[in-house]
Design a protein around this motif. Structure first.
Motif, mmCIF file in Angstrom:
data_model
loop_
_atom_site.group_PDB
_atom_site.id
_atom_site.type_symbol
_atom_site.label_atom_id
_atom_site.label_comp_id
_atom_site.label_asym_id
_atom_site.label_seq_id
_atom_site.Cartn_x
_atom_site.Cartn_y
_atom_site.Cartn_z
ATOM 1 N N VAL A 2 0.865 -1.178 0.000
ATOM 2 C CA VAL A 2 0.000 0.000 0.000
ATOM 3 C C VAL A 2 0.906 1.234 0.000
ATOM 4 O O VAL A 2 1.718 1.409 0.924
ATOM 5 N N VAL A 54 -4.652 2.290 8.036
ATOM 6 C CA VAL A 54 -4.369 1.261 7.025
ATOM 7 C C VAL A 54 -3.686 0.062 7.680
ATOM 8 O O VAL A 54 -4.014 -1.097 7.378
ATOM 9 N N VAL A 79 -7.177 -5.916 -2.643
ATOM 10 C CA VAL A 79 -6.732 -4.622 -3.135
ATOM 11 C C VAL A 79 -7.879 -3.617 -3.077
ATOM 12 O O VAL A 79 -7.730 -2.479 -2.653
ATOM 13 N N LEU A 127 -8.598 -1.770 0.176
ATOM 14 C CA LEU A 127 -7.634 -0.817 0.714
ATOM 15 C C LEU A 127 -7.566 0.471 -0.091
ATOM 16 O O LEU A 127 -7.232 1.519 0.447
ATOM 17 N N GLU A 128 -7.898 0.403 -1.361
ATOM 18 C CA GLU A 128 -7.765 1.603 -2.195
ATOM 19 C C GLU A 128 -8.597 2.786 -1.710
ATOM 20 O O GLU A 128 -8.147 3.931 -1.799
ATOM 21 N N VAL A 132 -4.534 6.860 1.059
ATOM 22 C CA VAL A 132 -3.906 5.837 0.214
ATOM 23 C C VAL A 132 -3.772 6.374 -1.216
ATOM 24 O O VAL A 132 -4.735 6.886 -1.782
ATOM 25 N N VAL A 147 -2.528 0.849 -4.472
ATOM 26 C CA VAL A 147 -2.226 -0.460 -3.889
ATOM 27 C C VAL A 147 -1.643 -1.319 -4.994
ATOM 28 O O VAL A 147 -2.221 -1.417 -6.081
#
Lengths: 337, 337, 337, 337
Positions: free
Chosen positions: C3, C17, C50, C53-54, C59, C62
């Motif tokens: 990340v 995160v 993925v 988390l994006e 962020v 990723v």
């Protein structure tokens, strides 16, 4: 930079990469995963570093982390750049509109058209004096004579002149007559030309190459900025894809993307971006709604007898309607026109 | 040229187009179809004619019939062109192999590598002295010093030198040292450069632009041929597509296509075409099986420490194996090596 | 999974995160760089991670590390898969050649053609009974009757039948008559169909979608493999790009790439891959030189009167010449034919 | 249809093509040009005709004249189609907005979100019950249970339900719960599915395939229309190109193009079209300025924990701001919202 090792990479190969990273002046950090090892390289990620690590044995791929451009980046310069040249201002609240014929054909043509365009709200005048043409047998422009015709049109209207320069050795003469030096899509990676335009000190109008990525586009701008010239306008003019109902595919998401990544103003050219006159006004409206800082539009009194690009050129009457529509859209997104 | 009228086109519009065609010096022939009318224009189809007809009212589209290039066409010249420069011959029965590093790094490097490559069967030596780089911060080449190093390597081996020229003003100096002037993919439509290389009288090595169509590629060659220089080698080096597992997509069908449409020889560059060293030898074999007249391959003693393009560069050992494989494929398609 | 945090990410965002990664059952490792922080997530990288988390604040992007396919991967299964169906063997030293008309038109046609093709060295017979057509007004195939005609041709020649299945509900009937079930390019991501073919237990012939990446292609194969069916042939048939001189662009670098990443055999279809009969033989030769395990070629006694795909179909005479050429190339790369 | 003969075509070959055209029931008209002969074929240009002429000896290429679609064409039906389903109306003066999560995750989620979206101006509710996923290991949707949750949300809000159907055998159950049947981009050429949706009598929401041309897109609609179902909404959702800063390239020029060629309404999906939440609102505004008849947007209360498509999903708060902006742009182009 993150180096991903192959699952079957040996300990020796991992150590070799770690040492290579150290030798580059970066700090390696090895992360042993469940399936494979990755190695982070901490420090200044200079261009070309990725290349030196990819061929090492056991390396699967190298993932860059940082953007490769610096001066064009909105990280380095937070406030937005406004490019100014006489009547033209691009990057502020007001939307700039650069209009004119594909080619300068005669003094009478360009002067009478410039007067009409000014009256309809254009803030810059375009017109090709040096024309890059796909075929050696096509009309190549009136060259210096064309520049002089543009200067006459400016004298009559006060409109800033935006015109293309095709080769480093033409920069002095074009800079003598023009207010803004345009670099065409085919020359976006003509580095000698970018450098010469950067050195000229004149504002630059840089068109995206027809298959350039965003990084490549901003790195081309970087060549100009790196010469100490920070007056660069980016122009999205469409990319080449499988689509065949338009001459190019015009991807407006590049407008907010570029504005987030860079401080440079972004203009859209719906004439080249579509290649079809009826699609120019809707895409001009869409560009403004997407946040574009300006438009570049091809206009000609008689597209059918234009010396180039007739199919994508609109008449002054269509331009007048387009401007009225765009004015309303601009207001809807809190821009002036 | 065929002008397709819209189904709703009026008789006046049809007559207007017919008269426009006559005014262009062509002979119109009106064909009234069940749904729409088409008008054929008989005569010499000059570039730019299509553009003047598309904007006429009632016109749906204009379909060109003839190829826009002349001198590059196999119709004009039936026998195939063979380009010769010292050790190099491209276009005959023998397949030419131009090998060498991406960048010339030092005299020692280029001389020792040239000796190895010659021993392994290369017939030309590549090596960049002027390097077009995406980033202004990347190594830009040793310039004139690099040219001198190449000349030394030639003196030692007899290998013809193929090296890139990036700007019209560099043509004289590059032509002084090099045997073949390479025009890179990013400069395929740099018309000033094409013209200058045409005027130099030196053989040209023209790389396909990364999003150029076949017509655009052959028209770029036409710029060189039009200056009276008929020694032009076409090089397929891959095009930009959505594919991401390779740096570019290498479309070998362009080889037989170009050979059918043009008399010019066609070389393939599997290094740039794939961007990955392990894919270079299979694509080199495939290029020869498809009928390519030559190969251009990046080779470096230590790709990991190459100053550019390491990921797509093979070692002399891998080159030796590739040459052995390619020799067998060449024999299988009745070519020599 | 790596990340990459934005340069301006706050400590809170970084911790958020880190905690999110822990909550996913992975082990976070924070790497504080000079300009920005990256967080490695160690553990099994499941599809869809993925995505979660994006959107987290701070962020930037990723980066996945592991290939998203498992059963198709050459990491999981080292030995190469050989697919066998009667006369057909794809994936061993011998190159398989599946030839036949685009559409099965009549029993007489398919039987007489199959006899010729067998004599010329084909090891499988293709022929469409269910035809996916761009237009609802085009010939859609003889359906079950077409399958019966193929079965008759098999009875006469012993050639394995490879034919397309277009919908899950047709799988039983097609599986009753065919030896290998073909999934067309347009259906590469028709997951119900992939699953049904997987469940049928019959060998599958999976064509690459015309804009599918390598990962998407192997994940489509994964749908079949995941049903316990490991008899899958991958077929490169060309991708859609800006190129217009061929129907599709045929990228042969996918052959060695797929063979490195997967244990599944790879076949090339130069008929669809070029769309032009004269380009089929050179691209067939190139495919073999690149290492393809087989070919699929459209052949018809009278392409001009074929019910579909005439322009890309070769005659038995051209097929005979192509086979002779391909045999020599196969020997040059140590394959049999 | 225009058949262009090769310059070297013989008189026999020209006569052969002329006779072939006559045999097809068309009227040939031979035009002898300066360099080559072209033959116009007058009459109904049925799909597939081009194919039969291309392989004839001496033929260089065949140029179709007429659009291959009929029922989707604005020539056949002049008035624009308005698709209506409960709260949703697409194609009139008012712009329809279909919003909701990528996947239906729970009854509570979909009901509470639907209430918010309705209050913010959405006129339709999206939400996937059957999910086409690139990987077999990703969440595939709650299927029938998901449909029931959508029905509950409709009962609470009155919002029309738009949801995807992935296979012909699912059409009956999806049609039982949904108001509009969505056909996904990957299934745009799944002809069995198009036919089944056509037969269902329910309004169809047809997404453009990620590499479909305009003709292919309209021919896919033609499959539905040809079953007597004229309630078809076209949805531009982006195409696959070399661009990598967005998930897809969203080409808005398709909106005015489709509206000129067809009577069917056109909706834009900026969520899939960009793949990045921050780019969704500007592209939504641009779509409306370009003339789109509606929007489809992915909204989720907590994109970070969405079961799919988190990166391109906006929050209800961002949706509220987007709606306020879009309302102003809609007014600027004389549409209501």
């Amino acid at each position: 930079m993150i180096v991903v090792m192959k699952p079957e990479a040996t300990q020796d190969q991992i150590e070799h990469v770690r040492d290579h990273i150290s030798a580059l002046g970066l700090q390696p950090q090895v992360i042993v995963g469940q399936h494979q090892t990755v190695i982070a390289a901490i420090g200044e990620e200079r261009p070309g570093l990725v290349e030196t690590l990819e061929p090492a044995p056991g390396v699967e791929k190298v993932l860059p982390i940082m953007a490769p451009y610096k001066r064009a980046s909105s990280e380095l310069k937070k406030e937005r750049t406004v490019v100014r040249a006489r009547s033209l201002e691009i990057g502020g609240k007001a939307i700039g509109v650069i209009a004119g014929p594909c080619s300068v054909e005669s003094e009478e043509q360009i002067v009478s058209l410039a007067i009409k365009l000014k009256a309809l709200g254009a803030t810059g005048l375009r017109g090709g004096a040096y024309k890059p043409r796909t075929s050696p047998y096509s009309f190549q422009g009136h060259k210096v004579e064309g520049l002089k015709m543009l200067a006459t049109a400016r004298a009559e209207t006060g409109l800033a002149i935006v015109t293309e320069v095709m080769a480093p050795e033409h920069v002095p003469v074009v800079a003598e007559y023009a207010d803004v030096l345009q670099i065409g899509a085919r020359n976006m990676q003509n580095y000698q030309l970018l450098t010469a335009v950067g050195d000229s000190g004149k504002p630059a109008f840089l068109k995206r190459g027809m298959s350039a990525t965003m990084d490549e586009f901003l790195l081309a701008a970087e060549y100009i900025l790196d010469r100490g010239n920070d007056q660069v306008i980016l122009c999205e003019r469409g990319v080449r894809t499988f689509e065949e109902h338009t001459r190019f595919t015009l991807p407006l998401a590049s407008v907010p993307y570029l504005q987030a990544k860079s401080h440079l103003p972004v203009v859209v050219d719906p004439s080249h971006g579509t290649g079809k006159a009826p699609l120019v006004p809707p895409m001009a409206r869409a560009a403004i709604a997407a946040g574009a800082d300006g438009l570049m539009v091809e206009v000609h009194d008689d597209p059918e007898h234009a010396m180039s690009d007739g199919a994508q050129t609109i008449t002054p009457e269509a331009f007048a309607r387009m401007m009225a529509e765009c004015r309303r859209v601009a207001e809807a997104v809190d821009r002036t026109f």
